[in-house]
Motif scaffolding. Sequence first.
Motif, PDB file in Angstrom:
ATOM      1  N   GLU A  70       0.826  -1.201   0.000  1.00 15.37           N
ATOM      2  CA  GLU A  70       0.000   0.000   0.000  1.00 15.37           C
ATOM      3  C   GLU A  70       0.862   1.252   0.000  1.00 15.37           C
ATOM      4  OE1 GLU A  70      -3.537   0.180   2.562  1.00 15.37           O
ATOM      5  OE2 GLU A  70      -3.053  -1.862   3.210  1.00 15.37           O
ATOM      6  N   ILE A  71       0.382   2.270  -0.718  1.00 13.16           N
ATOM      7  CA  ILE A  71       1.044   3.576  -0.737  1.00 13.16           C
ATOM      8  C   ILE A  71       0.017   4.641  -0.389  1.00 13.16           C
ATOM      9  CG2 ILE A  71       2.235   5.306  -2.142  1.00 13.16           C
ATOM     10  CD1 ILE A  71       3.284   3.048  -3.893  1.00 13.16           C
ATOM     11  N   TYR A  72       0.377   5.510   0.541  1.00 14.90           N
ATOM     12  CA  TYR A  72      -0.456   6.662   0.906  1.00 14.90           C
ATOM     13  C   TYR A  72       0.263   7.906   0.370  1.00 14.90           C
ATOM     14  CZ  TYR A  72      -2.723   3.436   4.152  1.00 14.90           C
ATOM     15  OH  TYR A  72      -3.390   2.368   4.701  1.00 14.90           O
ATOM     16  N   LEU A  73      -0.378   8.608  -0.534  1.00 11.77           N
ATOM     17  CA  LEU A  73       0.240   9.761  -1.184  1.00 11.77           C
ATOM     18  C   LEU A  73      -0.585  11.010  -0.944  1.00 11.77           C
ATOM     19  CD1 LEU A  73       2.294  11.066  -3.126  1.00 11.77           C
ATOM     20  CD2 LEU A  73       0.829  10.292  -5.023  1.00 11.77           C
ATOM     21  N   SER A  74       0.054  12.040  -0.397  1.00 12.90           N
ATOM     22  CA  SER A  74      -0.636  13.318  -0.192  1.00 12.90           C
ATOM     23  C   SER A  74      -0.987  13.937  -1.542  1.00 12.90           C
ATOM     24  CB  SER A  74       0.257  14.285   0.592  1.00 12.90           C
ATOM     25  OG  SER A  74       0.567  13.769   1.866  1.00 12.90           O
ATOM     26  N   CYS A  75      -2.265  14.283  -1.703  1.00 13.17           N
ATOM     27  CA  CYS A  75      -2.712  14.966  -2.914  1.00 13.17           C
ATOM     28  C   CYS A  75      -3.755  16.003  -2.507  1.00 13.17           C
ATOM     29  CB  CYS A  75      -3.294  13.971  -3.915  1.00 13.17           C
ATOM     30  SG  CYS A  75      -3.637  14.702  -5.537  1.00 13.17           S
ATOM     31  N   PRO A  76      -3.305  17.114  -1.881  1.00 14.80           N
ATOM     32  CA  PRO A  76      -4.242  18.125  -1.368  1.00 14.80           C
ATOM     33  C   PRO A  76      -5.139  18.667  -2.474  1.00 14.80           C
ATOM     34  CG  PRO A  76      -2.002  18.510  -0.554  1.00 14.80           C
ATOM     35  CD  PRO A  76      -1.904  17.468  -1.615  1.00 14.80           C
ATOM     36  N   ILE A  77      -6.381  18.929  -2.122  1.00 20.17           N
ATOM     37  CA  ILE A  77      -7.346  19.390  -3.123  1.00 20.17           C
ATOM     38  C   ILE A  77      -7.500  20.914  -3.112  1.00 20.17           C
ATOM     39  CG2 ILE A  77      -8.647  17.244  -3.079  1.00 20.17           C
ATOM     40  CD1 ILE A  77     -10.668  18.605  -1.239  1.00 20.17           C
ATOM     41  N   GLY A  78      -6.752  21.614  -2.258  1.00 26.16           N
ATOM     42  CA  GLY A  78      -6.882  23.059  -2.148  1.00 26.16           C
ATOM     43  C   GLY A  78      -6.349  23.800  -3.359  1.00 26.16           C
ATOM     44  N   PRO A  79      -6.668  25.085  -3.462  1.00 31.07           N
ATOM     45  CA  PRO A  79      -6.242  25.890  -4.620  1.00 31.07           C
ATOM     46  C   PRO A  79      -4.738  26.098  -4.679  1.00 31.07           C
ATOM     47  CG  PRO A  79      -7.274  27.278  -2.924  1.00 31.07           C
ATOM     48  CD  PRO A  79      -7.509  25.860  -2.513  1.00 31.07           C
ATOM     49  N   SER A  80      -4.044  25.926  -3.563  1.00 24.18           N
ATOM     50  CA  SER A  80      -2.597  26.146  -3.567  1.00 24.18           C
ATOM     51  C   SER A  80      -1.822  24.990  -4.188  1.00 24.18           C
ATOM     52  CB  SER A  80      -2.100  26.386  -2.137  1.00 24.18           C
ATOM     53  OG  SER A  80      -2.353  25.254  -1.322  1.00 24.18           O
ATOM     54  N   THR A  81      -2.467  23.844  -4.367  1.00 20.48           N
ATOM     55  CA  THR A  81      -1.793  22.682  -4.949  1.00 20.48           C
ATOM     56  C   THR A  81      -1.557  22.902  -6.439  1.00 20.48           C
ATOM     57  OG1 THR A  81      -2.894  21.235  -3.349  1.00 20.48           O
ATOM     58  CG2 THR A  81      -1.892  20.186  -5.257  1.00 20.48           C
ATOM     59  N   ASP A  82      -0.352  22.641  -6.897  1.00 14.05           N
ATOM     60  CA  ASP A  82      -0.010  22.817  -8.310  1.00 14.05           C
ATOM     61  C   ASP A  82      -0.813  21.846  -9.177  1.00 14.05           C
ATOM     62  OD1 ASP A  82       1.837  24.705  -7.575  1.00 14.05           O
ATOM     63  OD2 ASP A  82       3.546  23.323  -7.615  1.00 14.05           O
ATOM     64  N   ASP A  83      -1.308  22.342 -10.312  1.00 12.89           N
ATOM     65  CA  ASP A  83      -2.061  21.480 -11.222  1.00 12.89           C
ATOM     66  C   ASP A  83      -1.196  20.337 -11.742  1.00 12.89           C
ATOM     67  OD1 ASP A  83      -4.330  23.010 -10.934  1.00 12.89           O
ATOM     68  OD2 ASP A  83      -3.906  24.274 -12.692  1.00 12.89           O
ATOM     69  N   ALA A  84       0.073  20.608 -11.978  1.00 15.09           N
ATOM     70  CA  ALA A  84       0.974  19.567 -12.479  1.00 15.09           C
ATOM     71  C   ALA A  84       1.115  18.437 -11.463  1.00 15.09           C
ATOM     72  CB  ALA A  84       2.351  20.168 -12.787  1.00 15.09           C
ATOM     73  N   TYR A  85       1.092  18.783 -10.193  1.00 19.44           N
ATOM     74  CA  TYR A  85       1.191  17.761  -9.148  1.00 19.44           C
ATOM     75  C   TYR A  85      -0.075  16.910  -9.127  1.00 19.44           C
ATOM     76  CZ  TYR A  85       1.854  15.571  -4.582  1.00 19.44           C
ATOM     77  OH  TYR A  85       1.994  14.654  -3.567  1.00 19.44           O
ATOM     78  N   LYS A  86      -1.235  17.562  -9.218  1.00 20.01           N
ATOM     79  CA  LYS A  86      -2.497  16.820  -9.230  1.00 20.01           C
ATOM     80  C   LYS A  86      -2.548  15.855 -10.410  1.00 20.01           C
ATOM     81  CE  LYS A  86      -5.215  20.525  -7.052  1.00 20.01           C
ATOM     82  NZ  LYS A  86      -6.329  21.497  -7.247  1.00 20.01           N
ATOM     83  N   GLU A  87      -2.088  16.316 -11.564  1.00 21.91           N
ATOM     84  CA  GLU A  87      -2.094  15.476 -12.758  1.00 21.91           C
ATOM     85  C   GLU A  87      -1.193  14.265 -12.570  1.00 21.91           C
ATOM     86  OE1 GLU A  87      -0.967  17.970 -15.971  1.00 21.91           O
ATOM     87  OE2 GLU A  87      -2.761  19.257 -15.840  1.00 21.91           O
ATOM     88  N   ALA A 137      -3.703  16.273   7.010  1.00 22.11           N
ATOM     89  CA  ALA A 137      -4.203  15.888   8.329  1.00 22.11           C
ATOM     90  C   ALA A 137      -4.845  14.510   8.316  1.00 22.11           C
ATOM     91  CB  ALA A 137      -5.210  16.916   8.838  1.00 22.11           C
ATOM     92  N   TRP A 138      -5.089  13.957   7.141  1.00 22.13           N
ATOM     93  CA  TRP A 138      -5.729  12.651   7.067  1.00 22.13           C
ATOM     94  C   TRP A 138      -4.821  11.575   7.644  1.00 22.13           C
ATOM     95  CZ3 TRP A 138      -8.957  11.372   2.095  1.00 22.13           C
ATOM     96  CH2 TRP A 138     -10.025  12.278   2.014  1.00 22.13           C
ATOM     97  N   LYS A 139      -5.439  10.618   8.300  1.00 22.12           N
ATOM     98  CA  LYS A 139      -4.701   9.504   8.868  1.00 22.12           C
ATOM     99  C   LYS A 139      -4.207   8.585   7.750  1.00 22.12           C
ATOM    100  CE  LYS A 139      -5.111   6.089  12.585  1.00 22.12           C
ATOM    101  NZ  LYS A 139      -6.040   5.504  13.594  1.00 22.12           N
ATOM    102  N   THR A 140      -2.965   8.172   7.851  1.00 23.40           N
ATOM    103  CA  THR A 140      -2.401   7.308   6.811  1.00 23.40           C
ATOM    104  C   THR A 140      -2.127   5.922   7.385  1.00 23.40           C
ATOM    105  OG1 THR A 140      -0.161   8.165   7.296  1.00 23.40           O
ATOM    106  CG2 THR A 140      -1.407   9.254   5.563  1.00 23.40           C
ATOM    107  N   ILE A 141      -0.873   5.602   7.565  1.00 29.00           N
ATOM    108  CA  ILE A 141      -0.485   4.282   8.059  1.00 29.00           C
ATOM    109  C   ILE A 141      -0.923   4.096   9.510  1.00 29.00           C
ATOM    110  CG2 ILE A 141       1.512   2.807   8.570  1.00 29.00           C
ATOM    111  CD1 ILE A 141       2.953   4.115   6.227  1.00 29.00           C
ATOM    112  N   GLU A 142      -1.322   2.891   9.853  1.00 32.73           N
ATOM    113  CA  GLU A 142      -1.604   2.553  11.242  1.00 32.73           C
ATOM    114  C   GLU A 142      -0.281   2.257  11.936  1.00 32.73           C
ATOM    115  OE1 GLU A 142      -4.293   2.451  13.052  1.00 32.73           O
ATOM    116  OE2 GLU A 142      -5.812   2.899  11.548  1.00 32.73           O
ATOM    117  N   TRP A 143       0.092   3.155  12.846  1.00 33.88           N
ATOM    118  CA  TRP A 143       1.383   2.986  13.529  1.00 33.88           C
ATOM    119  C   TRP A 143       1.195   2.192  14.805  1.00 33.88           C
ATOM    120  CZ3 TRP A 143       5.269   4.347  10.548  1.00 33.88           C
ATOM    121  CH2 TRP A 143       5.054   5.291   9.561  1.00 33.88           C
TER     122      TRP A 143
END
Length: 487
Positions: free
Chosen positions: A438-455, A478-484
Amino acid sequence: MATPTLTDLPTELLLKIIPHIVPEGFESLALTCRTIYELCTPFIERHNHLRSQFQKFRYREASRDPLLSPIRTAFDLITCIAIEPMVARYIRDADLYRDTFPPRARIPQLVPDGGPVVTLFADSPYLGQAGLDWKEYCALIQEELKQHPRYSQHAAAFILTLLPNVKTLTLPKLWKPLDKTEKLLDVIVRETKQSHFPWDRPSLAQVTRFESYTSYGAGHRFDLDKAVPFLALPHVRSFRGPSSVAIGDASMALASKDPYLRYGETLETAHLVGCCIDEVAITDFLKHTPRLRMLRYSHSTRGDDDQDWNICKFITAIEREAGNYLEELSISIVELRGSITPGRASMRGFQRLQKLEFPLEIVMCNITDAASRVATPNEGLTDQGRDKFEPFIGDLVPASVSHLSLRSSGTDHHEKALKVIFRDFAAKKDSQLPALKEIYLSCPIGPSTDDAYKEECAKLVAETEEAGVVLHLMESLAWKTIEWDWA
C-alpha cells in the motif's frame, strides 16, 4: 493431612488481610470464592469509589464527587495523599500537565508544628536519601506558590516519590528541573533499579509510558535532556516527546551521569512530534535505544531564528544507528523556518523496516544532487541523466517495506519528485520492492496545490494498480495514513 487453604484462616485474620491487598489484589481476591467475596463486600463500595476518582488521574478545577475538594495542583494531591495514603496506590495514569493554581485561588499554608502533610514530608525516605532537609524543602514550595504562575517545581517533583503503581506519566507543562528536584529525581530512579519485595514497590517503578507534556505550541520547547531520567526508569517502553529540542553533542549531557548511563535501553516506541533535533543529537539518542521498533519524528523550527535542516544527514544518522532493528519510521515536517540543506539520502540500509513515511522534500534533495553531478550548471536533469542512476524509489525505499506514505503540500515542483520516484514503477516493483502493498500519497485538493502535481497523482493510480499496489490519495495532510504501532 490436607493442605490449608485461605478460607481455613479465621475470619478475624482475613478481615485484617483484606485492607492490605487493596487495591492491587483486591478484585482477584474477591473473586476467589463466595466466602471470600462476602468478606470483601464491605470494602467494595470504597474500592470502586477510589478507583473511579483516581485510577486515571488529572488535575481538575472541580471534582466529580461533591464531597471531595478540587485537586488542581501537586500540593493539592500531596495533601489528599497525606490524609488518605491509599489514594496514591490507585493512580495508574498520572496526567500532571495542568499543575497550577488559578490566579485568585487561596494558597494553602503548611502547618510547621504538625498535621498529616508535614508528617508526609518529614517521614519521606526520598528526601532523606537525597540529603534534603524537609523543612527547607517545604519552605521552597511555599515561596514558589506565591509567585506567578502559581506552580511549584518542588511540589511537582515530590509527587513523583508517592506513585508506586503508576503506568503512564505526563509531566506538568511548567516542569523545570532545579538543583534540589534533580537530586530527588536521582534518588527516585536509583530506587526503581533496586530489588524490592512485591508489596514494597518504589515510586515510578511500574511506568511503561512517559510523555514530557502535551503542548505543541510554537512558543513551547522541552529540552530532550530533561527526559533522560524518566527514560532511565526500568520498564519504560513508550516515549512521547512533543516540542523536544536537542542540538549538538552537548544537548544530552545528563546521559553521561549515573544513574542515567543506560537510559532508553527498554524503549520500544518514540514519538517526537513538533521537535527540533539535529543529526548529532538523534545519533546520541538512538545509541541508547537498542530495542526501539518505532520512531516517529516531525520537525518544527523552535525559537525566533530561522534554522536550516539537514534532513539527509538526519535520516542517514537514523539508518546508521538503528537500521538493524527499526520496523517503523516516520519523518515529516510541521514547520520549517529556513531551508532544507542540500544533500543525498538513502534508506536502503534499513534491514527490518516495514512501515515508512517521509516528505517528498527528500526526493527533491536527491534530484538536485543528481543534477549537480550529471548536468551542467544551467541545465536540469535530463532523461539521459536519469538513466545513469537507479530509479530513486529503489534507492530510497528498503525492500522490506510493505506500507509507504509520501507527504507533500503539492507545491514546489513536487511533481518532479513523483516522476522520478515512480519512473518505471510497474516494471521494477517486484524486483526492488517485493513486499510493498500500500502507498499513501498526499494529494491536497486546495487551490494552492499545483495542477501539475495533481495530474501526476492521477497518472499514478493506473501505474500502481498495474503493479498490484493499492494507492490511497490523501486529500489533506491531516488525514490519517499508516496505522502505527503506538504502544
